[in-house]
Design an enzyme around this catalytic site. Structure first.
Site, short mmCIF file in Angstrom:
data_model
loop_
_atom_site.label_atom_id
_atom_site.label_comp_id
_atom_site.label_asym_id
_atom_site.label_seq_id
_atom_site.Cartn_x
_atom_site.Cartn_y
_atom_site.Cartn_z
N GLY A 239 0.72 -1.32 -0.04
CA GLY A 239 0.00 0.03 -0.05
C GLY A 239 0.84 1.35 -0.11
O GLY A 239 0.24 2.24 -0.16
N GLU A 275 3.98 -6.67 1.73
CA GLU A 275 3.68 -7.09 0.55
C GLU A 275 3.48 -5.80 -0.62
O GLU A 275 2.47 -5.29 -0.92
CB GLU A 275 1.96 -7.58 0.54
CG GLU A 275 2.01 -8.87 1.36
CD GLU A 275 0.59 -9.22 1.68
OE1 GLU A 275 -0.32 -8.42 1.40
OE2 GLU A 275 0.30 -10.35 2.22
N GLY A 277 3.49 -3.82 -3.77
CA GLY A 277 3.57 -4.08 -5.29
C GLY A 277 3.95 -2.88 -5.85
O GLY A 277 4.95 -2.74 -6.42
N ARG A 278 3.06 -1.76 -5.82
CA ARG A 278 3.31 -0.56 -6.41
C ARG A 278 4.64 0.08 -6.26
O ARG A 278 5.28 0.65 -7.21
CB ARG A 278 2.10 0.35 -6.17
CG ARG A 278 1.91 1.76 -6.99
CD ARG A 278 1.22 2.74 -6.41
NE ARG A 278 -0.26 2.30 -6.13
CZ ARG A 278 -1.32 2.21 -6.83
NH1 ARG A 278 -1.06 2.83 -8.14
NH2 ARG A 278 -2.34 1.72 -6.49
N ARG A 314 -5.91 2.88 -16.04
CA ARG A 314 -5.93 3.54 -14.76
C ARG A 314 -6.32 4.93 -14.80
O ARG A 314 -7.25 5.34 -14.00
CB ARG A 314 -4.19 3.45 -14.01
CG ARG A 314 -3.76 2.26 -13.81
CD ARG A 314 -2.58 2.28 -12.88
NE ARG A 314 -2.99 2.59 -11.32
CZ ARG A 314 -2.82 3.94 -11.13
NH1 ARG A 314 -2.28 4.84 -11.61
NH2 ARG A 314 -3.14 4.22 -9.80
N TYR A 318 -9.57 5.13 -12.51
CA TYR A 318 -9.32 5.66 -11.19
C TYR A 318 -9.10 7.26 -11.50
O TYR A 318 -8.81 7.74 -10.53
CB TYR A 318 -8.37 5.00 -10.31
CG TYR A 318 -8.40 3.60 -10.40
CD1 TYR A 318 -9.05 2.96 -9.80
CD2 TYR A 318 -7.35 3.08 -11.15
CE1 TYR A 318 -9.01 1.47 -9.60
CE2 TYR A 318 -7.28 1.55 -11.02
CZ TYR A 318 -8.04 1.07 -10.10
OH TYR A 318 -7.87 -0.70 -10.14
N CYS A 346 -13.28 3.42 -28.89
CA CYS A 346 -14.66 4.25 -29.10
C CYS A 346 -15.52 4.68 -27.91
O CYS A 346 -16.59 4.22 -27.69
CB CYS A 346 -15.52 3.50 -30.04
SG CYS A 346 -14.56 3.27 -31.56
N GLU A 347 -14.64 5.02 -27.09
CA GLU A 347 -15.69 5.76 -25.70
C GLU A 347 -15.15 7.00 -25.26
O GLU A 347 -13.49 6.86 -25.11
CB GLU A 347 -16.13 4.74 -24.80
CG GLU A 347 -14.99 3.97 -24.19
CD GLU A 347 -15.44 2.93 -23.17
OE1 GLU A 347 -15.86 3.45 -22.14
OE2 GLU A 347 -15.38 1.74 -23.51
N TYR A 375 0.05 -2.23 -12.15
CA TYR A 375 -1.24 -2.10 -12.30
C TYR A 375 -1.45 -1.52 -13.83
O TYR A 375 -2.37 -0.58 -14.23
CB TYR A 375 -2.10 -1.39 -11.58
CG TYR A 375 -1.98 -2.00 -10.21
CD1 TYR A 375 -2.38 -3.04 -9.73
CD2 TYR A 375 -1.22 -1.19 -9.13
CE1 TYR A 375 -2.05 -3.76 -8.28
CE2 TYR A 375 -0.95 -1.85 -7.92
CZ TYR A 375 -1.57 -2.92 -7.48
OH TYR A 375 -1.31 -3.38 -6.29
#
Ligand code: LLP
Length: 421
Positions: A239, A275, A277-278, A314, A318, A346-347, A375
């Protein structure tokens, strides 16, 4: 700090020019730096010493086996949340005793595979899961090491979609119910309680929420020990956030995070597991893309890239910010202008940045999204039938394609026609 710098006006990954990779691999592609991965992993191990500890890389952030082997060879443990991640860790040569299995809904098949292949511990998220693990372990004639993930009801002050430590979130067992859960775990013959697990969210930019959670874990450790439980490990989850912009954000450093861990939990004599990750993978990777067109709209100009939301979701998912920089360095004082940076999907959600001040780019120019190692590739999809983006690993002056871009034929051949068509 990372190892993506301009040399002679061209952005490099370590000693490799991104233009050379683009010429070989085509765009878009992800590129990772071995030196940055290694450095970020070492920051944690050095900062946690001399406490006994294991840094378990959260595979969900970047799961390519070549990356896992790079970290595994340095002694990293792995945090996995699925059969696929467990098998990836094993394929990278990481032994079961360095793998922790997290995740809110482990299936019987996943539990069995991990017990047969070797596992350091399961981080248990509910009472029914605890009972299932015990039963499966007994049926295999073994005992499963477990920690219970407790939900400390702490606000992580991060994006709502990635906060996990409040009581309304689906994660863990409420800390108030932990004593009963540990009592039940101790009574189940297929389980061996080894510790406590907590993870309150991702991209945290302050230490205070971690500290609040870890203080609750310290208190719980004492209470559980008094009740006769052997608590020898504390898994503190991941985190820790990273700076996504060069300018204003300054999340705590691993050394500050580790000092706080020592301060709040060091006296308990437990082995510490984390743990991240990022923090290990995020700034170790870039997504490189080519400008297809520059389109002059009404009152705004669009940079239309060959990367899209399916390659890096991302920003769309987010509202995340990624710095986007030209691969050919802009001359000092060169003019800039605001662009909406978009992909071809197409959005309207396929927008990477709105009114971002950028140098004057033209069709054919390359750009790089910073901080895309975590991610990024793992959340990519083939939406709009765009083949999955390839991945490249650099080490010094070498680079290797560590996941090929599927051909259109390969992508389409995965679809099967039923016999009636
Ligand atoms: N441990 C557990 C149990 C987790 O659920 C996570 C992340 C981690 C460790 C690693 O957290 P990190 O150190 O990477 O923050 N897709 C989102 C992030 C989701 C994080 C999910 N859990 C994003 O792109 O921001």
């Amino acid at each position: 700090m990372d190892h993506f710098l301009y040399k002679a006006g061209i952005l490099h990954a370590e000693d490799v020019a991104l233009t050379d990779i683009a010429a070989r691999v085509g765009t878009p592609f992800y590129v990772y730096s071995t030196a940055t991965l290694t450095r970020h992993f070492s920051l944690f191990t050095e900062a946690l010493a001399p406490l006994p500890h294991l840094v378990c890389f959260a595979i969900k952030s970047l799961s390519n086996v070549a990356v896992l082997k790079t970290l595994g060879d340095l002694g990293a443990g792995m945090d996995v949340v699925s059969m696929g991640e467990y098998l990836r860790a094993r394929a990278a040569g990481v032994p079961g005793e360095r793998i922790v299995f997290s995740g809110v809904g482990k299936t019987p098949a996943e539990i069995r595979t991990a017990l047969e292949g070797g596992i350091r511990q399961f981080n248990v998220e509910s009472e029914p899961e605890m009972r299932a693990i015990s039963e499966i372990a007994l049926s295999l004639g073994t005992v499963a090491p477990i920690a219970i993930r407790v939900n400390p009801d702490v606000d992580a002050h991060t994006h709502a979609k990635i906060a996990t430590g409040k009581s309304e979130n689906k994660f863990g067992i409420p800390i108030a119910k932990a004593i009963a859960a540990y009592a039940e775990a101790a009574s189940l013959p297929g389980l061996k309680v080894v510790g406590i697990d907590v993870h309150i969210g991702s991209q945290l930019t302050e230490l205070a929420p971690f500290e609040a959670a870890f203080r609750k874990v310290a208190e719980l450790t004492e209470t559980l020990r008094a009740a006769g439980h052997q608590i020898t490990r504390l898994d503190l989850g991941g985190g820790l956030g990273i700076p996504y912009t060069r300018s204003n954000e300054a999340p705590p450093l691993p050394v500050e995070y580790a000092a706080m861990i020592k301060r709040t939990l060091g006296h308990l004599g437990c082995e510490i597991e984390i743990e991240p990750g990022r923090l290990i993978s995020g700034n170790s990777g870039l997504l490189v893309s080519e400008v297809i067109y520059v389109k002059n709209g009404e009152g705004r100009d669009f940079l239309i890239l060959d990367a899209a939301m399916n390659d890096l979701v991302r920003p769309s998912m987010y509202d995340a910010h990624h710095d986007i920089i030209p691969v050919t360095e802009a001359a000092p004082g060169a003019p800039t202008q605001p662009f909406d940076v978009v992909g071809p999907v197409c959005e309207t959600g396929d927008t990477f940045a709105k009114q971002r001040e950028m140098p004057l780019l033209a069709s054919g120019d390359l750009v790089a999204f910073r901080s895309a190692g975590a991610y990024g590739a793992v959340m990519a999809s083939e939406y709009n039938s765009r083949p999955l983006v390839p991945e490249v690993l650099v080490r010094g002056d070498q680079f290797a394609v560590i996941r090929e871009r599927p051909t259109y034929e390969e992508m389409i051949a995965r679809d099967k026609l039923p016999q009636w068509l």
